[in-house]
Design a protein around this motif. Structure first.
Motif, mmCIF file in Angstrom:
data_model
loop_
_atom_site.group_PDB
_atom_site.id
_atom_site.type_symbol
_atom_site.label_atom_id
_atom_site.label_comp_id
_atom_site.label_asym_id
_atom_site.label_seq_id
_atom_site.Cartn_x
_atom_site.Cartn_y
_atom_site.Cartn_z
ATOM 1 N N ARG A 104 3.716 -6.772 -13.187
ATOM 2 C CA ARG A 104 2.471 -7.525 -12.987
ATOM 3 C C ARG A 104 1.700 -6.944 -11.808
ATOM 4 O O ARG A 104 2.260 -6.245 -10.970
ATOM 5 N N MET A 107 -0.320 -9.786 -6.198
ATOM 6 C CA MET A 107 -1.272 -10.855 -5.883
ATOM 7 C C MET A 107 -1.743 -10.717 -4.444
ATOM 8 O O MET A 107 -1.014 -10.208 -3.602
ATOM 9 N N TRP A 121 2.659 -15.304 -10.085
ATOM 10 C CA TRP A 121 1.780 -15.573 -11.229
ATOM 11 C C TRP A 121 2.347 -16.699 -12.096
ATOM 12 O O TRP A 121 1.608 -17.440 -12.734
ATOM 13 N N PRO A 135 11.026 -10.179 -3.284
ATOM 14 C CA PRO A 135 10.711 -8.740 -3.398
ATOM 15 C C PRO A 135 11.769 -7.855 -2.753
ATOM 16 O O PRO A 135 11.987 -6.731 -3.203
HETATM 17 C C1 HEC Z 1 6.505 -3.050 -4.895
HETATM 18 C C2 HEC Z 1 5.359 -3.856 -4.520
HETATM 19 C C3 HEC Z 1 5.585 -5.143 -3.767
HETATM 20 C C4 HEC Z 1 6.300 -5.313 -2.606
HETATM 21 C C5 HEC Z 1 7.100 -4.292 -1.819
HETATM 22 C C6 HEC Z 1 6.102 -6.697 -2.235
HETATM 23 N N1 HEC Z 1 5.290 -7.327 -3.144
HETATM 24 FE FE1 HEC Z 1 4.625 -9.227 -3.038
HETATM 25 N N2 HEC Z 1 3.920 -9.108 -4.915
HETATM 26 C C7 HEC Z 1 3.950 -7.977 -5.691
HETATM 27 C C8 HEC Z 1 3.643 -8.324 -7.064
HETATM 28 C C9 HEC Z 1 3.559 -7.344 -8.215
HETATM 29 C C10 HEC Z 1 3.433 -9.723 -7.104
HETATM 30 C C11 HEC Z 1 3.195 -10.581 -8.341
HETATM 31 C C12 HEC Z 1 4.542 -10.663 -9.061
HETATM 32 C C13 HEC Z 1 4.676 -11.768 -10.064
HETATM 33 O O1 HEC Z 1 3.915 -12.729 -10.040
HETATM 34 O O2 HEC Z 1 5.597 -11.701 -10.913
HETATM 35 C C14 HEC Z 1 3.606 -10.178 -5.714
HETATM 36 C C15 HEC Z 1 3.438 -11.496 -5.318
HETATM 37 C C16 HEC Z 1 3.561 -11.917 -4.003
HETATM 38 C C17 HEC Z 1 3.228 -13.242 -3.510
HETATM 39 C C18 HEC Z 1 2.707 -14.418 -4.322
HETATM 40 C C19 HEC Z 1 1.304 -14.838 -3.937
HETATM 41 C C20 HEC Z 1 0.819 -16.049 -4.671
HETATM 42 O O3 HEC Z 1 -0.367 -16.379 -4.571
HETATM 43 O O4 HEC Z 1 1.608 -16.704 -5.382
HETATM 44 C C21 HEC Z 1 3.504 -13.240 -2.164
HETATM 45 C C22 HEC Z 1 3.327 -14.383 -1.187
HETATM 46 C C23 HEC Z 1 4.023 -11.932 -1.829
HETATM 47 N N3 HEC Z 1 4.030 -11.146 -2.954
HETATM 48 C C24 HEC Z 1 4.498 -11.569 -0.572
HETATM 49 C C25 HEC Z 1 5.323 -10.459 -0.370
HETATM 50 C C26 HEC Z 1 6.187 -10.272 0.782
HETATM 51 C C27 HEC Z 1 6.338 -11.242 1.926
HETATM 52 C C28 HEC Z 1 6.824 -9.081 0.610
HETATM 53 C C29 HEC Z 1 7.863 -8.430 1.501
HETATM 54 C C30 HEC Z 1 9.063 -9.201 1.758
HETATM 55 C C31 HEC Z 1 6.320 -8.518 -0.640
HETATM 56 N N4 HEC Z 1 5.445 -9.394 -1.213
HETATM 57 C C32 HEC Z 1 6.678 -7.272 -1.123
HETATM 58 C C33 HEC Z 1 4.228 -6.705 -5.241
HETATM 59 C C34 HEC Z 1 4.981 -6.422 -4.109
#
Ligand code: HEC
Ligand code: HEC
Length: 359
Positions: A104, A107, A121, A135
């Motif tokens: 996905r 966000m 999502w 993550p």
């Molecule tokens: C490899 C890329 C990647 C990394 C590294 C990553 N993210 Fe994300 N993040 C995403 C993706 C893609 C989504 C959406 C995934 C889903 O909804 O299934 C997301 C979603 C989120 C959301 C949800 C926001 C909402 O409005 O619901 C948050 C908060 C977030 N990430 C914080 C973090 C934090 C804190 C870390 C580190 C610990 C992190 N992410 C590491 C790719 C990443």
């Protein structure tokens, strides 16, 4: 020449006169709450057990930019959530440490303090603190175990010191990591876009932006007297989201590749429903939708105008988008809507030093 030589020797003398090594202050617990500039936003009602403190937020910020959270030390949260891109990823699907593509679109991380109905999502994490550890362990993202992260951080004095300042003792735990990241995210507030300034009476919108604003906040009028694009029903409140899971009609049943919210609730009525995203800083968070299918806001507006598809779970609110001719927006209307969406860009947020890497 003589003067310079003299100055240099004086400097050396001054240097030698100093203590051999500056004595570092021992880290002490400091529970001072961080004061936030909410401007005209409502009270975020922080959880009683995790109100943002100056030191807790600093720890969360360090962790957000910490590559040790990933298996091979190559990736931090901030690598997929980049400030200049509204803390989202400009790739359609982010690439994790194993060079694998996610499923996905990343966000945007902003104004999460007001997201009370789940994260991701599909809402599979209830709170930001639950989300924060996912993550790290996700094989398509950072692919690391919590035990390893705890061990790696425990070996660094800068972290054991910061855990003392934030939590009172040097113990690095997964729970504290999650709480600190949540605190930092609570402070990532975007509330000073052109639109906010307009709302506070500090400036006027251009005539195109103002027409776009009217379209955004007006219901579709079947009699055709008044034009309306219906956006505000779902992209509601000061944060431009109703905090619900919805199907805005991207795909017909047979084309739906991602079950969305249904994966979490196992309820067929939630098939292809996704969290209504905020539209703040939307001009900076391309590509768009859960699968990043649209590259531009013009494509998004074209989709809402005439591209919405019927399916078993499409929202009733899309009834006018679904009728022949859709919303009937002209080229000018569409340009105005896009102009309005661009007023949601908050350059202060996108360049705020408080959200940059602390390293
Ligand atoms: C490899 C890329 C990647 C990394 C590294 C990553 N993210 Fe994300 N993040 C995403 C993706 C893609 C989504 C959406 C995934 C889903 O909804 O299934 C997301 C979603 C989120 C959301 C949800 C926001 C909402 O409005 O619901 C948050 C908060 C977030 N990430 C914080 C973090 C934090 C804190 C870390 C580190 C610990 C992190 N992410 C590491 C790719 C990443
Ligand atoms: C029925 C509720 C609903 C209405 C009405 C609606 N949206 Fe959305 N919007 C959503 C949902 C849900 C998503 C996420 C869909 C997905 O990714 O599967 C979304 C996604 C978006 C995105 C992409 C956001 C991102 O971060 O990727 C934009 C931009 C957008 N909408 C703008 C608009 C505009 C402009 C209007 C009015 C013309 C509008 N929306 C009307 C529910 C709605």
């Amino acid at each position: 020449m003589k003067k310079i030589a003299l100055a240099l020797s004086l400097m050396t003398a001054a240097f030698l006169a100093c203590d051999p090594a500056p004595v570092e202050e021992p880290a002490v617990y400091d529970p001072t709450l961080l004061s936030l500039n909410l401007r005209d936003f409502p009270d975020p009602d922080f959880p009683a057990d995790n109100k943002p403190t100056v030191q807790g937020v600093m720890l969360g910020r360090m962790l957000f930019y910490e590559k040790l959270l990933s298996k091979d030390g190559s990736q931090a949260c901030a690598d997929c959530h980049r400030q200049a891109d509204g803390f989202s990823d400009s790739l359609q699907f982010s690439i994790g440490v194993e060079k694998l593509k996610g499923k996905r679109q990343a966000m945007p991380v902003m104004n999460l303090a007001w997201h009370k109905n789940g994260m991701f999502w599909d809402g599979r994490s209830a709170l930001a603190r639950d989300q924060a550890l996912k993550p790290i362990q996700d094989p398509l993202e950072m692919n690391e175990s919590l035990a390893n992260v705890v061990a790696k951080l425990s070996a660094e004095k800068k972290y054991t010191d910061q855990f003392i300042r934030a939590f009172g003792d040097p113990a690095v735990t997964a729970e504290r990591i999650a709480l600190a990241i949540e605190q930092f995210e609570f402070t990532m507030i975007s509330n000073n876009s052109k639109y906010d300034q307009f709302k506070r009476g500090e400036l006027a919108l251009s005539s195109s932006e103002e027409r776009g604003r009217q379209l955004f906040f007006t219901e579709f009028d079947p009699s055709g007297v008044k034009k309306g694009a219906e956006c505000f029903h779902c992209h509601a409140t000061f944060n431009f989201t109703n905090d619900e899971y919805m199907n805005n009609g991207l795909d017909a049943d047979a084309e739906q590749k991602d079950e969305g919210r249904m994966k979490v609730t196992l309820d067929a009525a939630d098939k292809a429903k996704f969290k209504t995203p905020t539209l703040r800083n939307i001009a900076r968070t391309a590509p768009y939708m859960h699968d990043g299918r649209f590259q531009t806001l013009e494509q998004v507006v074209d989709f809402y105008n005439t591209g919405v598809k019927p399916s078993s779970t499409v929202e009733f609110l899309m009834q006018y988008n679904l009728q022949p001719g859709g919303l009937g927006l002209s080229a000018q209307d569409k340009a105005d809507l896009v102009a309005f969406l661009k007023t949601l860009t908050d350059n202060e947020f996108l360049s705020n030093p408080a959200f940059k890497s602390p390293f």
